[in-house]
Design a protein around this motif. Structure first.
Motif, PDB file in Angstrom:
ATOM      1  N   ALA A  78      38.210  45.387  33.401  1.00 26.00           N
ATOM      2  CA  ALA A  78      37.770  46.099  32.195  1.00 26.00           C
ATOM      3  C   ALA A  78      38.955  46.602  31.384  1.00 26.00           C
ATOM      4  O   ALA A  78      39.821  47.304  31.901  1.00 26.00           O
ATOM      5  CB  ALA A  78      36.869  47.266  32.582  1.00 26.00           C
ATOM      6  N   ASP A 117      42.217  47.625  33.361  1.00 29.08           N
ATOM      7  CA  ASP A 117      43.417  46.844  33.068  1.00 29.08           C
ATOM      8  C   ASP A 117      44.222  47.476  31.927  1.00 29.08           C
ATOM      9  O   ASP A 117      44.409  46.867  30.882  1.00 29.08           O
ATOM     10  CB  ASP A 117      42.958  45.416  32.721  1.00 29.08           C
ATOM     11  CG  ASP A 117      44.121  44.468  32.491  1.00 29.08           C
ATOM     12  OD1 ASP A 117      45.249  44.810  32.861  1.00 29.08           O
ATOM     13  OD2 ASP A 117      43.872  43.375  31.950  1.00 29.08           O
ATOM     14  N   GLY A 153      46.397  41.817  32.256  1.00 30.90           N
ATOM     15  CA  GLY A 153      45.565  40.633  32.007  1.00 30.90           C
ATOM     16  C   GLY A 153      44.374  40.553  32.945  1.00 30.90           C
ATOM     17  O   GLY A 153      44.398  41.058  34.066  1.00 30.90           O
ATOM     18  N   GLN A 154      43.351  39.884  32.442  1.00 35.09           N
ATOM     19  CA  GLN A 154      42.077  39.792  33.156  1.00 35.09           C
ATOM     20  C   GLN A 154      42.237  39.166  34.542  1.00 35.09           C
ATOM     21  O   GLN A 154      41.617  39.623  35.508  1.00 35.09           O
ATOM     22  CB  GLN A 154      41.115  38.954  32.308  1.00 35.09           C
ATOM     23  CG  GLN A 154      39.709  38.872  32.868  1.00 35.09           C
ATOM     24  CD  GLN A 154      38.814  37.971  32.027  1.00 35.09           C
ATOM     25  OE1 GLN A 154      39.229  37.459  30.987  1.00 35.09           O
ATOM     26  NE2 GLN A 154      37.599  37.778  32.465  1.00 35.09           N
ATOM     27  N   ALA A 160      43.687  41.562  36.960  1.00 39.14           N
ATOM     28  CA  ALA A 160      42.674  42.568  37.311  1.00 39.14           C
ATOM     29  C   ALA A 160      41.687  42.011  38.336  1.00 39.14           C
ATOM     30  O   ALA A 160      41.328  42.690  39.306  1.00 39.14           O
ATOM     31  CB  ALA A 160      41.950  43.037  36.046  1.00 39.14           C
ATOM     32  N   ALA A 193      32.698  43.295  32.010  1.00 34.51           N
ATOM     33  CA  ALA A 193      32.203  44.661  31.895  1.00 34.51           C
ATOM     34  C   ALA A 193      31.250  44.845  30.723  1.00 34.51           C
ATOM     35  O   ALA A 193      30.551  45.856  30.631  1.00 34.51           O
ATOM     36  CB  ALA A 193      33.391  45.615  31.731  1.00 34.51           C
ATOM     37  N   ASP A 194      31.209  43.870  29.823  1.00 32.82           N
ATOM     38  CA  ASP A 194      30.546  44.107  28.542  1.00 32.82           C
ATOM     39  C   ASP A 194      29.065  43.734  28.496  1.00 32.82           C
ATOM     40  O   ASP A 194      28.439  43.802  27.449  1.00 32.82           O
ATOM     41  CB  ASP A 194      31.294  43.361  27.424  1.00 32.82           C
ATOM     42  CG  ASP A 194      31.408  41.875  27.705  1.00 32.82           C
ATOM     43  OD1 ASP A 194      30.728  41.396  28.622  1.00 32.82           O
ATOM     44  OD2 ASP A 194      32.180  41.201  27.005  1.00 32.82           O
ATOM     45  N   THR A 249      35.502  41.655  21.407  1.00 33.27           N
ATOM     46  CA  THR A 249      36.147  40.753  22.361  1.00 33.27           C
ATOM     47  C   THR A 249      37.656  41.040  22.448  1.00 33.27           C
ATOM     48  O   THR A 249      38.259  41.469  21.465  1.00 33.27           O
ATOM     49  CB  THR A 249      35.931  39.271  21.965  1.00 33.27           C
ATOM     50  OG1 THR A 249      36.614  38.454  22.916  1.00 33.27           O
ATOM     51  CG2 THR A 249      36.435  38.956  20.579  1.00 33.27           C
ATOM     52  N   TYR A 280      39.686  38.670  23.374  1.00 29.39           N
ATOM     53  CA  TYR A 280      40.318  37.360  23.247  1.00 29.39           C
ATOM     54  C   TYR A 280      40.233  36.841  21.823  1.00 29.39           C
ATOM     55  O   TYR A 280      39.189  36.373  21.388  1.00 29.39           O
ATOM     56  CB  TYR A 280      39.680  36.356  24.207  1.00 29.39           C
ATOM     57  CG  TYR A 280      40.085  36.622  25.642  1.00 29.39           C
ATOM     58  CD1 TYR A 280      41.310  36.174  26.116  1.00 29.39           C
ATOM     59  CD2 TYR A 280      39.259  37.343  26.498  1.00 29.39           C
ATOM     60  CE1 TYR A 280      41.715  36.434  27.417  1.00 29.39           C
ATOM     61  CE2 TYR A 280      39.650  37.608  27.797  1.00 29.39           C
ATOM     62  CZ  TYR A 280      40.870  37.149  28.246  1.00 29.39           C
ATOM     63  OH  TYR A 280      41.267  37.404  29.521  1.00 29.39           O
TER      64      TYR A 280
END
Ligand code: UDP
Ligand code: MG
Length: 313
Positions: free
Chosen positions: A14, A46, A76-77, A80, A98-99, A208, A210
């Motif tokens: 997250a 994160d 970074g994801q 994490a 998480a979203d 987002t 990204y």
């Protein structure tokens, strides 16, 4: 809770998702009440700059099954997820965003597949409501290129939303690789996988993380960290262009008008220098990655662990 209940860990990377954390927790609680299991929720913050850590602290005091790791900065994801997998104690681990785009309501169907014996059950997005057509087209091409480039059974149109059996998690935790696109690394393990189709929902709150450029960078990392196909393409491109220039040279030798030699020479020079740049760029990509692997830096640094020991780094 039956004594034979399995233990499920949910790992959520997250970044600045504070308004989503409580709704996600509530949806998960509802869904998992209907599944015969014990569970823990591990949120890996994160490097958020919002009040995520506070919200997680609060959630932990409300329900001790909620644990969290807080990174010092944004790693970074994939870093994490790596941290979450190392902290997870479950017989199976569910990785999800998480979203709310990965709906918790799909989890029972995924766990049913896992109970059938599949070590990896990936969520396959049959519809993506929110993402722009350009992002969807990009993802479509990316998964097909990855499948061709890796040469193993790469599940198409799946993101990070997946169930990983303990066996897979143990392999991933033992992987020293630094450039980790987790979805690729888990399919690389080669364990039997299955997919469950779902419609990707809208983000509950926020935007987002990204941009198109960041997605592109991730795709380049994924490709160059797992495949030498770009190097081979560059090689064959080089061979092709050299052959073409030899044919062109032959054509020029046979021409009656010598004045065009300079023009063609210039064109040839331009082509060759372009090819050299391309080759050097691609080789540089690999050299860079080799260097990062050699440095063996930890993937993340944890500043605080809530309800957990810090995992091995
Ligand atoms: N995320 C993260 N670190 C990052 C970027 C994203 O932990 O550097 C998390 C993010 O909070 C979310 C998940 O990874 O839980 C997926 O990100 P996002 O929803 O922004 O990607 P999208 O669904 O738009 O592709
Ligand atoms: Mg998302």
């Amino acid at each position: 809770m039956s004594s034979s209940a399995v233990r499920i860990s949910i790992v959520v990377p997250a970044l600045n998702e504070s308004p989503n954390l409580v709704p996600l927790y509530e949806r998960l609680t509802d869904v998992l009440a209907g599944v015969d299991c014990e569970w823990e929720l591990i949120v890996v913050d994160d490097g958020s700059t919002d009040n995520s850590a506070e919200v997680l602290n609060e959630l932990h005091s409300r329900d001790a099954r909620v644990r969290a790791l807080v990174f010092t900065r944004n790693f970074g994801q994939d870093a994490a997820i790596t941290a979450g997998l190392q902290a997870a104690t479950g017989d199976a681990v569910i990785v999800m965003d998480a979203d709310g785009q990965d709906p918790p309501e799909v989890i029972p169907a995924m766990l049913a597949r896992w109970r059938e014996g599949y070590k990896i059950v990936a969520g396959r997005r049959i519809r993506r409501i929110e993402h722009a057509a350009s992002k969807r087209a990009f993802a479509f091409v990316f998964y097909r290129v990855m499948r061709a480039a890796t040469g193993w059974d790469y599940p198409l149109d799946t993101g990070e939303f997946r169930v990983l059996d303990r066996a897979v998690v143990d392999v991933l935790n033992a992987c020293p690789q630094r450039n980790r696109l987790m979805r690729t690394l888990s399919s690389w393990t080669g364990y039997a996988h299955s997919v469950v189709d779902y419609t990707q929902e809208r983000r509950m709150h926020g935007k987002t993380k990204y941009s198109f450029l960041r997605s592109l960078r991730l795709a380049v990392t994924g490709l160059t960290a797992f495949s030498t196909l770009p190097l081979r393409i560059a090689l064959w491109l080089g061979v092709f262009i050299i052959s073409m220039s030899m044919v062109a040279a032959l054509g020029l030798l046979l021409r009656s008008n010598p004045a065009s030699l300079l023009e063609w020479g210039m064109l040839g020079l331009l082509l060759v220098s372009g090819v050299q740049c391309l080759l050097i760029g691609i080789i540089g990509e690999y050299v860079g990655r080799a260097m990062i692997e050699l440095q063996q830096r930890p993937l993340f640094v944890i500043s605080k662990a809530i309800g957990l020991d810090s995992p091995r780094q």
